[in-house]
Design a protein around this motif. Sequence first.
Motif, short mmCIF file in Angstrom:
data_model
loop_
_atom_site.label_atom_id
_atom_site.label_comp_id
_atom_site.label_asym_id
_atom_site.label_seq_id
_atom_site.Cartn_x
_atom_site.Cartn_y
_atom_site.Cartn_z
N THR A 1 0.82 -1.21 0.00
CA THR A 1 0.00 0.00 0.00
C THR A 1 0.85 1.26 0.00
O THR A 1 2.04 1.24 0.36
N PHE A 2 0.22 2.33 -0.41
CA PHE A 2 0.77 3.68 -0.24
C PHE A 2 -0.38 4.51 0.31
O PHE A 2 -1.50 4.46 -0.20
N ILE A 3 -0.09 5.28 1.37
CA ILE A 3 -1.10 6.18 1.93
C ILE A 3 -0.46 7.55 2.00
O ILE A 3 0.62 7.68 2.58
N GLY A 4 -1.07 8.55 1.41
CA GLY A 4 -0.46 9.88 1.60
C GLY A 4 -0.84 10.90 0.56
O GLY A 4 -1.63 10.63 -0.36
N ARG A 5 -0.23 12.06 0.75
CA ARG A 5 -0.46 13.15 -0.20
C ARG A 5 0.25 12.80 -1.51
O ARG A 5 1.42 12.39 -1.50
N ASP B 1 0.44 -5.73 4.18
CA ASP B 1 1.69 -6.38 4.56
C ASP B 1 2.86 -5.41 4.46
O ASP B 1 3.78 -5.47 5.26
N PHE B 2 2.81 -4.54 3.44
CA PHE B 2 3.93 -3.62 3.22
C PHE B 2 3.40 -2.22 2.92
O PHE B 2 2.41 -2.08 2.19
N LEU B 3 4.09 -1.20 3.44
CA LEU B 3 3.72 0.20 3.16
C LEU B 3 4.91 0.88 2.49
O LEU B 3 6.02 0.87 3.02
N LEU B 4 4.65 1.49 1.34
CA LEU B 4 5.73 2.16 0.60
C LEU B 4 5.84 3.63 0.99
O LEU B 4 4.81 4.32 1.07
N MET B 5 7.05 4.12 1.16
CA MET B 5 7.28 5.56 1.33
C MET B 5 8.55 5.94 0.56
O MET B 5 9.63 6.06 1.14
N PRO B 6 8.41 6.13 -0.75
CA PRO B 6 9.59 6.44 -1.55
C PRO B 6 9.90 7.95 -1.58
O PRO B 6 10.24 8.51 -2.61
N SER B 7 9.79 8.59 -0.42
CA SER B 7 9.83 10.06 -0.36
C SER B 7 11.14 10.68 -0.86
O SER B 7 12.21 10.17 -0.59
N ARG B 8 11.00 11.82 -1.53
CA ARG B 8 12.19 12.63 -1.87
C ARG B 8 12.59 13.46 -0.65
O ARG B 8 13.76 13.70 -0.40
N HIS C 1 13.28 -2.64 -6.96
CA HIS C 1 14.17 -3.62 -6.34
C HIS C 1 13.73 -3.90 -4.90
O HIS C 1 13.69 -5.05 -4.45
N ALA C 2 13.35 -2.82 -4.20
CA ALA C 2 12.89 -2.98 -2.81
C ALA C 2 11.61 -3.82 -2.76
O ALA C 2 11.44 -4.67 -1.88
N LEU C 3 10.73 -3.61 -3.73
CA LEU C 3 9.49 -4.40 -3.76
C LEU C 3 9.81 -5.87 -4.00
O LEU C 3 9.18 -6.76 -3.42
N GLY C 4 10.82 -6.12 -4.82
CA GLY C 4 11.25 -7.50 -5.08
C GLY C 4 11.74 -8.14 -3.78
O GLY C 4 11.41 -9.29 -3.47
N ARG C 5 12.51 -7.38 -3.00
CA ARG C 5 13.01 -7.90 -1.72
C ARG C 5 11.84 -8.20 -0.78
O ARG C 5 11.84 -9.18 -0.04
N TYR D 1 3.01 4.46 12.23
CA TYR D 1 1.72 3.77 12.38
C TYR D 1 1.83 2.35 11.83
O TYR D 1 1.33 1.40 12.42
N ALA D 2 2.50 2.25 10.68
CA ALA D 2 2.65 0.93 10.05
C ALA D 2 3.36 -0.03 11.02
O ALA D 2 2.90 -1.15 11.23
N LEU D 3 4.44 0.43 11.64
CA LEU D 3 5.18 -0.43 12.56
C LEU D 3 4.26 -0.95 13.66
O LEU D 3 4.24 -2.13 13.98
N ARG D 4 3.48 -0.04 14.20
CA ARG D 4 2.62 -0.44 15.33
C ARG D 4 1.50 -1.39 14.89
O ARG D 4 0.99 -2.17 15.68
N TYR D 5 1.10 -1.28 13.61
CA TYR D 5 -0.01 -2.10 13.11
C TYR D 5 0.51 -3.34 12.35
O TYR D 5 -0.24 -3.98 11.62
N GLY D 6 1.81 -3.63 12.53
CA GLY D 6 2.36 -4.86 11.95
C GLY D 6 2.52 -4.85 10.43
O GLY D 6 2.51 -5.89 9.80
N THR D 7 2.69 -3.67 9.85
CA THR D 7 2.87 -3.54 8.40
C THR D 7 4.33 -3.15 8.14
O THR D 7 4.79 -2.12 8.66
N ILE D 8 5.01 -3.94 7.34
CA ILE D 8 6.46 -3.71 7.17
C ILE D 8 6.70 -2.50 6.25
O ILE D 8 6.18 -2.45 5.13
N PRO D 9 7.46 -1.51 6.73
CA PRO D 9 7.69 -0.31 5.90
C PRO D 9 8.79 -0.53 4.85
O PRO D 9 9.80 -1.16 5.14
N ILE D 10 8.55 0.01 3.66
CA ILE D 10 9.55 0.01 2.59
C ILE D 10 9.84 1.49 2.34
O ILE D 10 9.00 2.21 1.81
N VAL D 11 11.01 1.95 2.78
CA VAL D 11 11.22 3.41 2.80
C VAL D 11 12.53 3.80 2.15
O VAL D 11 13.49 3.04 2.13
N ARG D 12 12.53 5.04 1.66
CA ARG D 12 13.80 5.60 1.22
C ARG D 12 14.57 6.08 2.46
O ARG D 12 13.97 6.65 3.37
#
Length: 468
Positions: free
Chosen positions: A292-296, A367-374, A426-430, A384-395
């Motif tokens: 998932t992605f949640i955000g502006r 399962d996974f939350l993306l945050m590819p922020s610049r 690549h991160a999504l593949g991991r 929030y993701a950490l607390r709700y058991g969702t693994i973060p994929i972040v820059r």
Amino acid sequence: MEIIHVSAECYPIAKVGGLGDVVGALPKYQNKLGHFAKVVMPAYETRFMRENEFEVVYDGWGKLGFQNFTVRIFREKTNKLGFDLFLVHIAGLTDRPQVYGYPDDTERFLAFQIAVLDWMAQWEHLPEVVHCHDHHTGLIPFMMSNCINYRKLSLVPSVLTIHNAQYQGQFGWDKLHYIPAFDAWRSGQLDWKGAINPLAAAIKCAWRITTVSPSYLDEISYQANGLETLLAQERGKSTGILNGIDNEVWDPAQDQLLHKNITIKTVESAKKANKAAICSVFNLNPENPLFTFIGRLVGEKGADLLPEIFYNALHQANGKISVLVLGSGDPQVEGRLAQLKEIFPGHYNAYIGYNEALSHQIYGSADFLLMPSRVEPCGLNQLYALRYGTIPIVRRIGGLKDTVIDIGDGGFGICHDQTSVWDVGHALGRAYDLYQDKKRVKEIRKTMMQIDHSWDKAAQEYINLYQI
Ligand code: ADP
Ligand code: GLC
């Protein structure tokens, strides 16, 4: 201590992003430490305004240049938020449904700041600190120390928290007459690169500056939308304090918005049930890992790359992943994210808009939350993701760097270095590979959920800072 937080947003009254979450929580936690933290914000035309009881604490009028405006300040009667809440109503300026985005935002927030200071200047006592958040309240430190009308407040310490230096609220010198009288030779404090810049003025005039993570403080001396040299110069009075989260609002074990509550013990089964529930609403396959992605949907968040990132991932996974997006912002990005629904029915869906309840449900089921922020001054989504058991994929940037450790380094998240389609892909593949190892995912979830990001510690850090 009596602390006055002045802000454009405060959850649950009005929230556009993380600023609202912070101002809705930090004062509550400061009060738990025995202080008197209060929030002053504009009275927008919101549900909160219609559904709660208020008493009028101030009736007056102010001046914006050659125009007068009437001011009425309301106090929420019950103190149910855990702090005193004051709403500043300025007829014709604050009483609108949205927080931002009007052509006269400069006038709206200037009138608000003037009204707040007019009111405070009449108090019989002085607060110990005025804590301003972002550029909408950035002229307050300047006006407190320079305007003739506010002399009484000139020795009250002011603190500026920079939640995001990308937005600075600049306006032309033709509007200088909006600012109440001050010694003209001090006007340089308002200036940055030929405009009146409220964020720059606050950086110059506030007694202390904070950023919402330590890494962001380092980053703004070379990346701050033109303010780099000023921030580097004022580094001596700056501190990075990592945001917390409101553990009462974001508590997966009690969250009423979840289909099934989540505890460390039940995380696997509860998340599975939540995923099944949300996947049936959004027509997705619950057997797949849910990304998932949640955000502006703005450039800072890397949202412009999402359509391509998801297109590639869905294409390559060939039906083996599910993706759900929740966001609003740039209409072009919104359109492209909506289009993907037609290309990958049953595997991709998007809710374009703002929906607080849905955000809780997604944190509780993905399962996974993306945050590819610049740019990410702190980021609350990953917390929030950490607390709700969702693994973060972040820059690895800003607050993301300070809060997420890669699984390759013994951590609980997936980190990448660039905001690029390739790097995120690549991160999504991991993440996909990790998902196949159910035992490891379970361990990671348990580790993540135990991390304490509550405001308790940071609330005290702010108190220490006020006392310096
Ligand atoms: P920012 O303040 O830069 O937008 P943060 O990560 O600090 O980023 O905070 C974003 C907050 O806004 C989180 O509480 C997130 O859940 C919420 N949010 C963002 N977009 C939406 C949306 N479309 N619907 C519901 N909540 C949203
Ligand atoms: C800003 C930043 C975000 C941060 C939030 C709360 O909106 O973009 O990273 O978490 O403020 O401080």
